[in-house]
Design a protein around this motif. Structure first.
Motif, PDB file in Angstrom:
ATOM      1  N   ALA A 145       0.827  -1.200   0.000  1.00 30.90           N
ATOM      2  CA  ALA A 145       0.000   0.000   0.000  1.00 30.90           C
ATOM      3  C   ALA A 145       0.867   1.258   0.000  1.00 30.90           C
ATOM      4  CB  ALA A 145      -0.932  -0.003   1.215  1.00 30.90           C
ATOM      5  N   ALA A 146       1.984   1.217   0.727  1.00 25.64           N
ATOM      6  CA  ALA A 146       2.891   2.361   0.773  1.00 25.64           C
ATOM      7  C   ALA A 146       3.509   2.631  -0.595  1.00 25.64           C
ATOM      8  CB  ALA A 146       3.991   2.105   1.809  1.00 25.64           C
ATOM      9  N   ALA A 147       3.721   1.570  -1.381  1.00 21.15           N
ATOM     10  CA  ALA A 147       4.278   1.747  -2.726  1.00 21.15           C
ATOM     11  C   ALA A 147       3.246   2.270  -3.712  1.00 21.15           C
ATOM     12  CB  ALA A 147       4.834   0.410  -3.226  1.00 21.15           C
ATOM     13  N   LEU A 148       1.958   2.095  -3.384  1.00 24.14           N
ATOM     14  CA  LEU A 148       0.882   2.441  -4.314  1.00 24.14           C
ATOM     15  C   LEU A 148       0.142   3.726  -3.958  1.00 24.14           C
ATOM     16  CD1 LEU A 148      -0.625  -1.140  -4.589  1.00 24.14           C
ATOM     17  CD2 LEU A 148       0.471   0.087  -6.469  1.00 24.14           C
ATOM     18  N   VAL A 149       0.308   4.197  -2.741  1.00 28.18           N
ATOM     19  CA  VAL A 149      -0.581   5.227  -2.207  1.00 28.18           C
ATOM     20  C   VAL A 149      -0.456   6.558  -2.944  1.00 28.18           C
ATOM     21  CG1 VAL A 149       1.020   6.094  -0.420  1.00 28.18           C
ATOM     22  CG2 VAL A 149      -1.478   6.148  -0.021  1.00 28.18           C
ATOM     23  N   HIS A 150       0.661   6.801  -3.609  1.00 35.09           N
ATOM     24  CA  HIS A 150       0.827   8.082  -4.322  1.00 35.09           C
ATOM     25  C   HIS A 150       0.560   7.939  -5.817  1.00 35.09           C
ATOM     26  CE1 HIS A 150       4.657   5.951  -4.473  1.00 35.09           C
ATOM     27  NE2 HIS A 150       5.037   6.699  -5.484  1.00 35.09           N
ATOM     28  N   ASP A 151      -0.087   6.840  -6.211  1.00 36.74           N
ATOM     29  CA  ASP A 151      -0.456   6.603  -7.613  1.00 36.74           C
ATOM     30  C   ASP A 151       0.769   6.685  -8.529  1.00 36.74           C
ATOM     31  OD1 ASP A 151      -2.167   5.984  -9.684  1.00 36.74           O
ATOM     32  OD2 ASP A 151      -2.727   8.070 -10.064  1.00 36.74           O
ATOM     33  N   PRO A 152       1.735   5.778  -8.338  1.00 36.70           N
ATOM     34  CA  PRO A 152       3.010   5.881  -9.056  1.00 36.70           C
ATOM     35  C   PRO A 152       2.891   5.582 -10.546  1.00 36.70           C
ATOM     36  CG  PRO A 152       2.910   3.812  -7.848  1.00 36.70           C
ATOM     37  CD  PRO A 152       1.704   4.610  -7.441  1.00 36.70           C
ATOM     38  N   ALA A 153       3.852   6.109 -11.307  1.00 35.84           N
ATOM     39  CA  ALA A 153       3.919   5.858 -12.747  1.00 35.84           C
ATOM     40  C   ALA A 153       4.748   4.630 -13.062  1.00 35.84           C
ATOM     41  CB  ALA A 153       4.511   7.076 -13.463  1.00 35.84           C
ATOM     42  N   VAL A 154       5.551   4.173 -12.083  1.00 32.12           N
ATOM     43  CA  VAL A 154       6.395   2.981 -12.224  1.00 32.12           C
ATOM     44  C   VAL A 154       6.355   2.243 -10.898  1.00 32.12           C
ATOM     45  CG1 VAL A 154       8.707   2.098 -12.738  1.00 32.12           C
ATOM     46  CG2 VAL A 154       7.963   4.247 -13.770  1.00 32.12           C
ATOM     47  N   LEU A 155       6.343   0.901 -10.941  1.00 30.59           N
ATOM     48  CA  LEU A 155       6.403   0.104  -9.720  1.00 30.59           C
ATOM     49  C   LEU A 155       7.647  -0.776  -9.742  1.00 30.59           C
ATOM     50  CD1 LEU A 155       2.792  -1.215  -8.908  1.00 30.59           C
ATOM     51  CD2 LEU A 155       4.262   0.179  -7.433  1.00 30.59           C
ATOM     52  N   VAL A 156       8.424  -0.702  -8.656  1.00 26.11           N
ATOM     53  CA  VAL A 156       9.624  -1.516  -8.493  1.00 26.11           C
ATOM     54  C   VAL A 156       9.492  -2.232  -7.159  1.00 26.11           C
ATOM     55  CG1 VAL A 156      12.137  -1.508  -8.307  1.00 26.11           C
ATOM     56  CG2 VAL A 156      10.999   0.136  -9.826  1.00 26.11           C
ATOM     57  N   LEU A 157       9.345  -3.546  -7.203  1.00 25.88           N
ATOM     58  CA  LEU A 157       9.008  -4.325  -6.010  1.00 25.88           C
ATOM     59  C   LEU A 157      10.032  -5.429  -5.785  1.00 25.88           C
ATOM     60  CD1 LEU A 157       5.225  -4.780  -6.903  1.00 25.88           C
ATOM     61  CD2 LEU A 157       6.237  -2.897  -5.644  1.00 25.88           C
ATOM     62  N   ASP A 158      10.636  -5.436  -4.600  1.00 26.82           N
ATOM     63  CA  ASP A 158      11.667  -6.409  -4.259  1.00 26.82           C
ATOM     64  C   ASP A 158      11.053  -7.500  -3.379  1.00 26.82           C
ATOM     65  OD1 ASP A 158      14.091  -7.665  -4.020  1.00 26.82           O
ATOM     66  OD2 ASP A 158      15.139  -5.985  -3.099  1.00 26.82           O
ATOM     67  N   GLU A 159      10.891  -8.694  -3.933  1.00 22.72           N
ATOM     68  CA  GLU A 159      10.300  -9.844  -3.227  1.00 22.72           C
ATOM     69  C   GLU A 159       8.936  -9.503  -2.606  1.00 22.72           C
ATOM     70  OE1 GLU A 159      11.248 -12.912  -3.226  1.00 22.72           O
ATOM     71  OE2 GLU A 159      13.215 -12.697  -4.167  1.00 22.72           O
ATOM     72  N   PRO A 160       7.984  -9.011  -3.392  1.00 27.63           N
ATOM     73  CA  PRO A 160       6.694  -8.613  -2.821  1.00 27.63           C
ATOM     74  C   PRO A 160       5.852  -9.771  -2.308  1.00 27.63           C
ATOM     75  CG  PRO A 160       6.591  -8.542  -5.218  1.00 27.63           C
ATOM     76  CD  PRO A 160       8.031  -8.779  -4.851  1.00 27.63           C
ATOM     77  N   PHE A 161       6.115 -10.992  -2.777  1.00 27.44           N
ATOM     78  CA  PHE A 161       5.282 -12.130  -2.393  1.00 27.44           C
ATOM     79  C   PHE A 161       5.863 -12.926  -1.223  1.00 27.44           C
ATOM     80  CE2 PHE A 161       4.344 -11.251  -6.839  1.00 27.44           C
ATOM     81  CZ  PHE A 161       2.955 -11.191  -6.817  1.00 27.44           C
ATOM     82  N   SER A 162       7.001 -12.492  -0.724  1.00 26.51           N
ATOM     83  CA  SER A 162       7.658 -13.215   0.358  1.00 26.51           C
ATOM     84  C   SER A 162       6.789 -13.222   1.616  1.00 26.51           C
ATOM     85  CB  SER A 162       9.008 -12.555   0.670  1.00 26.51           C
ATOM     86  OG  SER A 162       9.631 -13.184   1.768  1.00 26.51           O
ATOM     87  N   GLY A 163       6.547 -14.409   2.151  1.00 24.34           N
ATOM     88  CA  GLY A 163       5.821 -14.534   3.405  1.00 24.34           C
ATOM     89  C   GLY A 163       4.315 -14.444   3.296  1.00 24.34           C
ATOM     90  N   LEU A 164       3.777 -14.393   2.081  1.00 26.69           N
ATOM     91  CA  LEU A 164       2.332 -14.260   1.921  1.00 26.69           C
ATOM     92  C   LEU A 164       1.658 -15.621   1.812  1.00 26.69           C
ATOM     93  CD1 LEU A 164       1.989 -11.313  -0.636  1.00 26.69           C
ATOM     94  CD2 LEU A 164       1.941 -11.222   1.866  1.00 26.69           C
ATOM     95  N   ASP A 165       0.452 -15.730   2.371  1.00 25.33           N
ATOM     96  CA  ASP A 165      -0.336 -16.949   2.201  1.00 25.33           C
ATOM     97  C   ASP A 165      -0.978 -16.920   0.807  1.00 25.33           C
ATOM     98  OD1 ASP A 165      -2.913 -15.556   2.256  1.00 25.33           O
ATOM     99  OD2 ASP A 165      -2.643 -15.379   4.414  1.00 25.33           O
ATOM    100  N   PRO A 166      -1.517 -18.053   0.344  1.00 27.12           N
ATOM    101  CA  PRO A 166      -2.059 -18.112  -1.024  1.00 27.12           C
ATOM    102  C   PRO A 166      -3.126 -17.063  -1.325  1.00 27.12           C
ATOM    103  CG  PRO A 166      -1.785 -20.321  -0.164  1.00 27.12           C
ATOM    104  CD  PRO A 166      -1.500 -19.390   0.979  1.00 27.12           C
ATOM    105  N   LEU A 167      -3.986 -16.750  -0.353  1.00 25.38           N
ATOM    106  CA  LEU A 167      -5.009 -15.742  -0.572  1.00 25.38           C
ATOM    107  C   LEU A 167      -4.380 -14.368  -0.788  1.00 25.38           C
ATOM    108  CD1 LEU A 167      -7.968 -14.908  -0.724  1.00 25.38           C
ATOM    109  CD2 LEU A 167      -7.972 -14.703   1.779  1.00 25.38           C
ATOM    110  N   ALA A 168      -3.388 -14.037   0.026  1.00 24.24           N
ATOM    111  CA  ALA A 168      -2.713 -12.745  -0.107  1.00 24.24           C
ATOM    112  C   ALA A 168      -1.936 -12.668  -1.422  1.00 24.24           C
ATOM    113  CB  ALA A 168      -1.778 -12.517   1.073  1.00 24.24           C
ATOM    114  N   VAL A 169      -1.370 -13.798  -1.860  1.00 21.89           N
ATOM    115  CA  VAL A 169      -0.687 -13.836  -3.161  1.00 21.89           C
ATOM    116  C   VAL A 169      -1.668 -13.501  -4.276  1.00 21.89           C
ATOM    117  CG1 VAL A 169       0.390 -15.378  -4.856  1.00 21.89           C
ATOM    118  CG2 VAL A 169       1.163 -15.403  -2.474  1.00 21.89           C
ATOM    119  N   ASP A 170      -2.867 -14.059  -4.192  1.00 22.54           N
ATOM    120  CA  ASP A 170      -3.883 -13.775  -5.211  1.00 22.54           C
ATOM    121  C   ASP A 170      -4.268 -12.299  -5.208  1.00 22.54           C
ATOM    122  OD1 ASP A 170      -3.919 -16.404  -5.998  1.00 22.54           O
ATOM    123  OD2 ASP A 170      -5.720 -16.930  -4.859  1.00 22.54           O
ATOM    124  N   VAL A 171      -4.412 -11.716  -4.023  1.00 24.08           N
ATOM    125  CA  VAL A 171      -4.773 -10.297  -3.916  1.00 24.08           C
ATOM    126  C   VAL A 171      -3.674  -9.436  -4.531  1.00 24.08           C
ATOM    127  CG1 VAL A 171      -5.132  -8.382  -2.309  1.00 24.08           C
ATOM    128  CG2 VAL A 171      -6.254 -10.586  -1.892  1.00 24.08           C
TER     129      VAL A 171
END
Length: 309
Positions: A145-171
Protein backbone atom coordinates in the motif's frame (compact mmCIF):
# COMPACT_ATOMS: atom_id res chain seq x y z
CA UNK A 1 4.51 11.54 -15.50
CA UNK A 2 3.10 9.98 -18.65
CA UNK A 3 3.34 6.35 -19.70
CA UNK A 4 6.73 5.14 -20.80
CA UNK A 5 9.38 2.44 -20.67
CA UNK A 6 11.75 2.02 -17.73
CA UNK A 7 15.23 1.41 -19.17
CA UNK A 8 18.16 -0.04 -17.26
CA UNK A 9 21.08 0.63 -19.61
CA UNK A 10 24.54 -0.79 -18.98
CA UNK A 11 24.47 -0.37 -15.20
CA UNK A 12 27.70 -1.29 -13.40
CA UNK A 13 28.60 -1.23 -9.71
CA UNK A 14 31.69 -2.30 -7.76
CA UNK A 15 32.38 -2.67 -4.07
CA UNK A 16 36.15 -2.59 -3.94
CA UNK A 17 37.36 -5.64 -5.86
CA UNK A 18 33.85 -7.13 -5.90
CA UNK A 19 31.89 -6.58 -9.13
CA UNK A 20 28.24 -6.41 -8.08
CA UNK A 21 26.81 -5.39 -11.48
CA UNK A 22 28.51 -5.71 -14.86
CA UNK A 23 26.68 -3.88 -17.67
CA UNK A 24 23.16 -4.87 -16.61
CA UNK A 25 20.71 -3.96 -19.37
CA UNK A 26 16.96 -4.58 -19.73
CA UNK A 27 13.76 -2.60 -20.08
CA UNK A 28 10.29 -2.76 -18.59
CA UNK A 29 7.67 -1.55 -21.02
CA UNK A 30 4.51 0.43 -20.33
CA UNK A 31 1.79 -1.93 -19.11
CA UNK A 32 4.20 -4.85 -18.65
CA UNK A 33 4.81 -7.17 -15.71
CA UNK A 34 8.53 -7.98 -15.70
CA UNK A 35 9.93 -10.71 -13.45
CA UNK A 36 13.52 -10.13 -12.29
CA UNK A 37 15.01 -13.39 -11.00
CA UNK A 38 18.35 -14.63 -9.80
CA UNK A 39 20.07 -16.39 -6.92
CA UNK A 40 20.85 -14.62 -3.65
CA UNK A 41 23.75 -12.27 -4.32
CA UNK A 42 23.14 -12.07 -8.07
CA UNK A 43 22.49 -8.30 -8.13
CA UNK A 44 18.70 -7.88 -8.09
CA UNK A 45 18.44 -5.58 -5.08
CA UNK A 46 21.47 -3.53 -6.11
CA UNK A 47 19.89 -2.93 -9.53
CA UNK A 48 16.60 -1.85 -7.97
CA UNK A 49 18.29 0.49 -5.50
CA UNK A 50 20.18 2.15 -8.35
CA UNK A 51 16.93 2.61 -10.28
CA UNK A 52 15.49 4.32 -7.20
CA UNK A 53 18.54 6.51 -6.64
CA UNK A 54 19.28 4.90 -3.27
CA UNK A 55 22.64 3.80 -4.69
CA UNK A 56 24.75 5.51 -7.32
CA UNK A 57 25.91 3.47 -10.30
CA UNK A 58 29.56 3.49 -11.35
CA UNK A 59 28.44 3.43 -14.97
CA UNK A 60 25.36 3.23 -17.16
CA UNK A 61 22.06 5.06 -16.98
CA UNK A 62 18.45 4.65 -15.87
CA UNK A 63 15.79 6.25 -18.07
CA UNK A 64 12.02 6.54 -18.13
CA UNK A 65 10.21 7.52 -21.29
CA UNK A 66 13.55 8.09 -22.96
CA UNK A 67 14.68 10.67 -20.39
CA UNK A 68 17.29 10.20 -17.69
CA UNK A 69 15.56 9.72 -14.35
CA UNK A 70 15.86 12.75 -12.10
CA UNK A 71 15.05 13.21 -8.43
CA UNK A 72 11.64 14.61 -9.44
CA UNK A 73 10.93 11.57 -11.63
CA UNK A 74 11.83 9.22 -8.79
CA UNK A 75 9.05 10.68 -6.64
CA UNK A 76 6.66 9.05 -9.12
CA UNK A 77 8.12 5.56 -8.60
CA UNK A 78 6.48 3.17 -6.17
CA UNK A 79 9.14 1.13 -4.38
CA UNK A 80 8.65 -1.88 -2.14
CA UNK A 81 11.91 -2.97 -0.45
CA UNK A 82 12.51 -6.56 0.61
CA UNK A 83 13.37 -5.36 4.09
CA UNK A 84 10.51 -3.61 5.88
CA UNK A 85 10.64 0.13 5.19
CA UNK A 86 7.88 1.12 7.60
CA UNK A 87 7.73 2.89 10.96
CA UNK A 88 6.89 0.05 13.36
CA UNK A 89 5.17 2.17 16.03
CA UNK A 90 3.13 4.24 13.59
CA UNK A 91 -0.48 3.26 12.87
CA UNK A 92 -1.30 1.91 9.43
CA UNK A 93 -3.60 4.72 8.25
CA UNK A 94 -1.44 7.51 9.69
CA UNK A 95 1.64 6.03 8.07
CA UNK A 96 0.13 5.75 4.60
CA UNK A 97 -1.22 9.30 4.75
CA UNK A 98 2.19 10.57 5.85
CA UNK A 99 4.01 8.73 3.03
CA UNK A 100 1.50 9.97 0.44
CA UNK A 101 2.00 13.56 1.60
CA UNK A 102 5.78 13.11 1.33
CA UNK A 103 5.19 12.33 -2.36
CA UNK A 104 3.35 15.63 -2.80
CA UNK A 105 -0.31 14.65 -2.39
CA UNK A 106 -2.65 17.03 -0.56
CA UNK A 107 -4.01 15.96 2.82
CA UNK A 108 -7.39 15.07 1.29
CA UNK A 109 -5.83 13.11 -1.60
CA UNK A 110 -3.50 11.30 0.78
CA UNK A 111 -6.33 10.31 3.11
CA UNK A 112 -8.55 9.16 0.23
CA UNK A 113 -5.80 7.08 -1.38
CA UNK A 114 -4.73 5.56 1.94
CA UNK A 115 -8.27 4.48 2.77
CA UNK A 116 -8.69 3.06 -0.74
CA UNK A 117 -5.61 0.84 -0.55
CA UNK A 118 -6.34 -0.20 3.01
CA UNK A 119 -9.72 -1.44 1.82
CA UNK A 120 -8.39 -3.00 -1.39
CA UNK A 121 -5.71 -4.96 0.43
CA UNK A 122 -7.98 -6.28 3.18
CA UNK A 123 -6.57 -4.12 6.00
CA UNK A 124 -9.72 -2.23 7.03
CA UNK A 125 -9.83 -3.92 10.44
CA UNK A 126 -6.16 -3.07 11.02
CA UNK A 127 -6.15 0.57 9.89
CA UNK A 128 -5.70 1.90 13.46
CA UNK A 129 -3.15 -0.74 14.52
CA UNK A 130 0.57 -0.13 14.87
CA UNK A 131 2.53 -1.85 12.11
CA UNK A 132 4.63 -3.81 14.62
CA UNK A 133 1.46 -5.49 15.92
CA UNK A 134 0.55 -6.90 12.52
CA UNK A 135 1.42 -10.34 11.18
CA UNK A 136 4.27 -10.48 8.68
CA UNK A 137 1.79 -11.03 5.87
CA UNK A 138 -0.24 -7.96 6.82
CA UNK A 139 2.95 -5.91 7.16
CA UNK A 140 3.71 -6.96 3.60
CA UNK A 141 0.29 -5.69 2.51
CA UNK A 142 0.93 -2.35 4.20
CA UNK A 143 4.30 -2.17 2.46
CA UNK A 144 2.57 -2.67 -0.89
CA UNK A 145 0.00 0.00 0.00
CA UNK A 146 2.89 2.36 0.77
CA UNK A 147 4.28 1.75 -2.73
CA UNK A 148 0.88 2.44 -4.31
CA UNK A 149 -0.58 5.23 -2.21
CA UNK A 150 0.83 8.08 -4.32
CA UNK A 151 -0.46 6.60 -7.61
CA UNK A 152 3.01 5.88 -9.06
CA UNK A 153 3.92 5.86 -12.75
CA UNK A 154 6.40 2.98 -12.22
CA UNK A 155 6.40 0.10 -9.72
CA UNK A 156 9.62 -1.52 -8.49
CA UNK A 157 9.01 -4.32 -6.01
CA UNK A 158 11.67 -6.41 -4.26
CA UNK A 159 10.30 -9.84 -3.23
CA UNK A 160 6.69 -8.61 -2.82
CA UNK A 161 5.28 -12.13 -2.39
CA UNK A 162 7.66 -13.21 0.36
CA UNK A 163 5.82 -14.53 3.40
CA UNK A 164 2.33 -14.26 1.92
CA UNK A 165 -0.34 -16.95 2.20
CA UNK A 166 -2.06 -18.11 -1.02
CA UNK A 167 -5.01 -15.74 -0.57
CA UNK A 168 -2.71 -12.75 -0.11
CA UNK A 169 -0.69 -13.84 -3.16
CA UNK A 170 -3.88 -13.77 -5.21
CA UNK A 171 -4.77 -10.30 -3.92
CA UNK A 172 -1.32 -8.91 -4.67
CA UNK A 173 -1.22 -10.57 -8.10
CA UNK A 174 -4.54 -8.96 -8.96
CA UNK A 175 -3.31 -5.53 -7.88
CA UNK A 176 -0.15 -5.81 -9.98
CA UNK A 177 -2.11 -6.93 -13.04
CA UNK A 178 -4.49 -4.02 -12.53
CA UNK A 179 -1.66 -1.47 -12.29
CA UNK A 180 0.01 -2.87 -15.40
CA UNK A 181 -3.31 -2.67 -17.26
CA UNK A 182 -3.31 1.11 -16.69
CA UNK A 183 0.04 1.40 -18.49
CA UNK A 184 2.35 1.27 -15.46
CA UNK A 185 5.63 -0.65 -15.96
CA UNK A 186 5.90 -3.16 -13.09
CA UNK A 187 9.14 -4.95 -12.25
CA UNK A 188 9.43 -7.32 -9.32
CA UNK A 189 11.92 -9.84 -8.05
CA UNK A 190 10.85 -13.19 -6.67
CA UNK A 191 12.17 -16.65 -5.86
CA UNK A 192 8.70 -18.11 -6.53
CA UNK A 193 9.40 -19.01 -10.14
CA UNK A 194 6.08 -20.76 -10.73
CA UNK A 195 4.38 -17.49 -9.82
CA UNK A 196 6.71 -15.49 -12.09
CA UNK A 197 6.00 -17.90 -14.95
CA UNK A 198 2.25 -17.54 -14.46
CA UNK A 199 2.14 -13.79 -13.90
CA UNK A 200 4.82 -12.09 -15.98
CA UNK A 201 4.85 -10.89 -19.58
CA UNK A 202 8.64 -11.10 -19.69
CA UNK A 203 11.43 -12.35 -17.44
CA UNK A 204 15.05 -11.37 -16.91
CA UNK A 205 17.55 -13.74 -15.30
CA UNK A 206 20.64 -12.26 -13.63
CA UNK A 207 23.70 -14.27 -12.56
CA UNK A 208 26.68 -12.83 -10.66
CA UNK A 209 25.88 -9.30 -11.81
CA UNK A 210 25.26 -10.10 -15.47
CA UNK A 211 22.00 -10.57 -17.37
CA UNK A 212 22.04 -14.05 -18.89
CA UNK A 213 18.52 -14.18 -20.37
CA UNK A 214 15.66 -11.77 -21.14
CA UNK A 215 12.42 -12.61 -22.93
CA UNK A 216 8.94 -14.01 -22.58
CA UNK A 217 8.63 -17.30 -20.75
CA UNK A 218 7.67 -18.90 -24.06
CA UNK A 219 10.75 -17.53 -25.81
CA UNK A 220 13.12 -18.58 -23.05
CA UNK A 221 11.72 -22.07 -22.55
CA UNK A 222 11.24 -22.83 -26.25
CA UNK A 223 14.92 -22.11 -26.92
CA UNK A 224 15.97 -24.41 -24.08
CA UNK A 225 16.44 -28.13 -24.53
CA UNK A 226 13.20 -30.02 -24.06
CA UNK A 227 12.69 -33.33 -22.36
CA UNK A 228 11.52 -36.49 -24.09
CA UNK A 229 8.95 -38.50 -22.14
CA UNK A 230 8.58 -42.18 -23.06
CA UNK A 231 6.13 -44.61 -21.51
CA UNK A 232 6.83 -48.22 -22.44
CA UNK A 233 4.95 -50.65 -20.14
CA UNK A 234 7.07 -53.68 -21.04
CA UNK A 235 10.47 -51.95 -20.90
CA UNK A 236 13.01 -52.90 -18.26
CA UNK A 237 14.85 -50.24 -16.23
CA UNK A 238 17.86 -48.87 -18.10
CA UNK A 239 16.51 -49.64 -21.57
CA UNK A 240 17.61 -46.19 -22.83
CA UNK A 241 21.07 -46.23 -21.29
CA UNK A 242 23.79 -46.15 -23.91
CA UNK A 243 21.70 -44.60 -26.68
CA UNK A 244 23.87 -42.00 -28.50
CA UNK A 245 23.31 -38.43 -27.30
CA UNK A 246 20.72 -39.50 -24.74
CA UNK A 247 20.80 -38.98 -20.99
CA UNK A 248 18.31 -40.60 -18.62
CA UNK A 249 16.95 -37.96 -16.25
CA UNK A 250 14.51 -40.13 -14.34
CA UNK A 251 12.73 -43.46 -14.43
CA UNK A 252 9.34 -43.61 -12.77
CA UNK A 253 7.72 -46.99 -13.17
CA UNK A 254 7.12 -47.51 -16.88
CA UNK A 255 7.83 -43.85 -17.75
CA UNK A 256 11.31 -42.63 -18.60
CA UNK A 257 12.29 -38.97 -18.96
CA UNK A 258 15.22 -38.32 -21.29
CA UNK A 259 17.44 -35.39 -22.22
CA UNK A 260 18.66 -35.39 -25.82
CA UNK A 261 21.74 -33.62 -27.10
CA UNK A 262 21.21 -31.26 -30.05
CA UNK A 263 21.08 -33.37 -33.18
CA UNK A 264 20.35 -36.61 -31.33
CA UNK A 265 17.93 -38.87 -33.22
CA UNK A 266 14.63 -39.11 -31.34
CA UNK A 267 13.45 -41.71 -33.85
CA UNK A 268 16.26 -43.98 -32.71
CA UNK A 269 14.93 -43.57 -29.19
CA UNK A 270 11.43 -44.47 -30.39
CA UNK A 271 12.78 -47.56 -32.17
CA UNK A 272 14.57 -48.67 -29.01
CA UNK A 273 11.41 -48.19 -26.98
CA UNK A 274 9.29 -50.09 -29.49
CA UNK A 275 11.76 -52.94 -29.39
CA UNK A 276 10.67 -53.52 -25.77
CA UNK A 277 6.96 -53.70 -26.68
CA UNK A 278 4.12 -51.17 -27.01
CA UNK A 279 4.79 -47.46 -26.42
CA UNK A 280 1.85 -45.56 -24.95
CA UNK A 281 3.50 -42.12 -24.70
CA UNK A 282 6.24 -40.48 -26.72
CA UNK A 283 6.20 -36.72 -26.27
CA UNK A 284 8.29 -33.61 -25.84
CA UNK A 285 7.91 -31.68 -22.59
CA UNK A 286 8.97 -28.04 -22.61
CA UNK A 287 11.17 -27.05 -19.72
CA UNK A 288 9.62 -24.93 -16.99
CA UNK A 289 11.02 -21.57 -15.95
CA UNK A 290 12.32 -23.22 -12.77
CA UNK A 291 14.34 -25.72 -14.81
CA UNK A 292 15.57 -22.99 -17.14
CA UNK A 293 16.61 -20.90 -14.14
CA UNK A 294 18.59 -23.80 -12.69
CA UNK A 295 20.38 -24.24 -16.00
CA UNK A 296 21.12 -20.51 -16.26
CA UNK A 297 22.62 -20.16 -12.78
CA UNK A 298 24.38 -23.54 -12.56
CA UNK A 299 27.45 -22.23 -14.40
CA UNK A 300 29.16 -20.19 -11.70
CA UNK A 301 26.08 -20.30 -9.54
CA UNK A 302 26.24 -16.84 -8.07
CA UNK A 303 27.72 -15.15 -5.05
CA UNK A 304 27.96 -16.44 -1.54
CA UNK A 305 25.44 -15.44 1.07
CA UNK A 306 26.16 -12.02 2.49
CA UNK A 307 27.75 -10.51 -0.61
CA UNK A 308 26.12 -7.43 -2.19
CA UNK A 309 22.80 -8.09 -3.91
Amino acid sequence: MTEGTLEIDGISKRYGAKVALDGVTFDVRAGELFGFVGSNGAGKTTTMRIALGVLAADGGEVRFGGEKITHEARTHIGYMPEERGLYPKMKVLEQLIYLAELHGLSANEAHRNAENWISRLGLADRRKDEVQKLSLGNQQRVQLAAALVHDPAVLVLDEPFSGLDPLAVDVMSGVLREKAATGVPVVFSSHQLDLVERLCDRVGIIRTGRMVAVGTVGELTSSARSKLVVTAPAARPGWAAGLPGVRVLEENGTTTVLDLDPGADDQAVLAAALATGPVTEFSRRRRSLTELFRDAVSDGAGSKEGEPR
